[in-house]
Design a protein around this motif. Structure first.
Motif, PDB file in Angstrom:
ATOM      1  N   ARG A  31       0.808  -1.223   0.000  1.00 50.33           N
ATOM      2  CA  ARG A  31       0.000   0.000   0.000  1.00 50.33           C
ATOM      3  C   ARG A  31       0.845   1.279   0.000  1.00 50.33           C
ATOM      4  O   ARG A  31       0.542   2.203  -0.762  1.00 50.33           O
ATOM      5  CB  ARG A  31      -0.958  -0.009   1.188  1.00 50.33           C
ATOM      6  N   PRO A  32       1.907   1.375   0.794  1.00 52.25           N
ATOM      7  CA  PRO A  32       2.724   2.599   0.736  1.00 52.25           C
ATOM      8  C   PRO A  32       3.317   2.848  -0.653  1.00 52.25           C
ATOM      9  O   PRO A  32       3.381   3.991  -1.107  1.00 52.25           O
ATOM     10  CB  PRO A  32       3.825   2.360   1.769  1.00 52.25           C
ATOM     11  N   GLU A  84       0.511   4.159  -2.965  1.00 53.09           N
ATOM     12  CA  GLU A  84       0.222   5.567  -2.695  1.00 53.09           C
ATOM     13  C   GLU A  84       1.312   6.476  -3.255  1.00 53.09           C
ATOM     14  O   GLU A  84       1.028   7.552  -3.789  1.00 53.09           O
ATOM     15  CB  GLU A  84       0.047   5.781  -1.194  1.00 53.09           C
ATOM     16  N   GLU A  85       2.563   6.053  -3.152  1.00 51.66           N
ATOM     17  CA  GLU A  85       3.668   6.844  -3.698  1.00 51.66           C
ATOM     18  C   GLU A  85       3.552   6.974  -5.208  1.00 51.66           C
ATOM     19  O   GLU A  85       3.713   8.066  -5.772  1.00 51.66           O
ATOM     20  CB  GLU A  85       5.002   6.190  -3.323  1.00 51.66           C
ATOM     21  N   GLU A  87       0.794   6.683  -6.973  1.00 54.52           N
ATOM     22  CA  GLU A  87      -0.370   7.530  -7.270  1.00 54.52           C
ATOM     23  C   GLU A  87      -0.023   9.012  -7.117  1.00 54.52           C
ATOM     24  O   GLU A  87      -0.446   9.830  -7.935  1.00 54.52           O
ATOM     25  CB  GLU A  87      -1.538   7.165  -6.361  1.00 54.52           C
ATOM     26  N   ARG A  88       0.751   9.359  -6.088  1.00 53.78           N
ATOM     27  CA  ARG A  88       1.180  10.749  -5.907  1.00 53.78           C
ATOM     28  C   ARG A  88       2.061  11.196  -7.066  1.00 53.78           C
ATOM     29  O   ARG A  88       1.922  12.312  -7.583  1.00 53.78           O
ATOM     30  CB  ARG A  88       1.918  10.916  -4.585  1.00 53.78           C
ATOM     31  N   GLN A  94      -0.118  11.746 -10.124  1.00 55.24           N
ATOM     32  CA  GLN A  94      -0.895  12.973  -9.975  1.00 55.24           C
ATOM     33  C   GLN A  94      -0.019  14.201 -10.203  1.00 55.24           C
ATOM     34  O   GLN A  94      -0.408  15.146 -10.875  1.00 55.24           O
ATOM     35  CB  GLN A  94      -1.552  13.036  -8.588  1.00 55.24           C
TER      36      GLN A  94
END
Length: 104
Positions: free
Chosen positions: A81-82, A85-86, A88-89, A92
């Motif tokens: 998960r971390p 998220e990284e 995805e950031r 973005q």
């Protein structure tokens, strides 16, 4: 012919079985499910009606053990998960920079 039947027929030949067992053992260990305590059948998707009926026919102890193994595996340390998220950031940020309008 399905993959399962090909594999089962392959393991009927003794010399092929001796040659393939180390590879199969390595793959099973590398997949990581054994380290979490899961069994192979714990990974079968439950959406099928046949699987639902099979789960209803399990003895109560085996059904409880299955649920316990799955819950313990799910509640394990979140290792992926971390990283998700990284990524995805980063995506973005890349999208924000690509759509940036520069005015003079």
């Amino acid at each position: 012919m399905s993959l399962a039947s090909i594999v089962s027929r392959t393991f009927e030949v003794p010399w092929v079985k001796r040659m393939m067992m180390p590879v199969a053992q390595w793959y099973a260990n590398a997949a990581g499910y054994r380290q979490m305590g899961l069994r192979y059948d714990d990974l079968i998707p439950e959406e099928s009606d046949v699987v639902q009926q099979a789960l209803k026919r399990l003895p109560p102890k085996e059904a409880y053990d299955r649920i316990y193994r799955i819950r313990r595996a799910v509640q394990d340390i979140r290792y992926l998960r971390p990283l998700i998220e990284e990524i995805e950031r980063e995506r973005q940020e890349r999208e924000d920079l690509d759509s940036l309008v520069i005015k003079r």
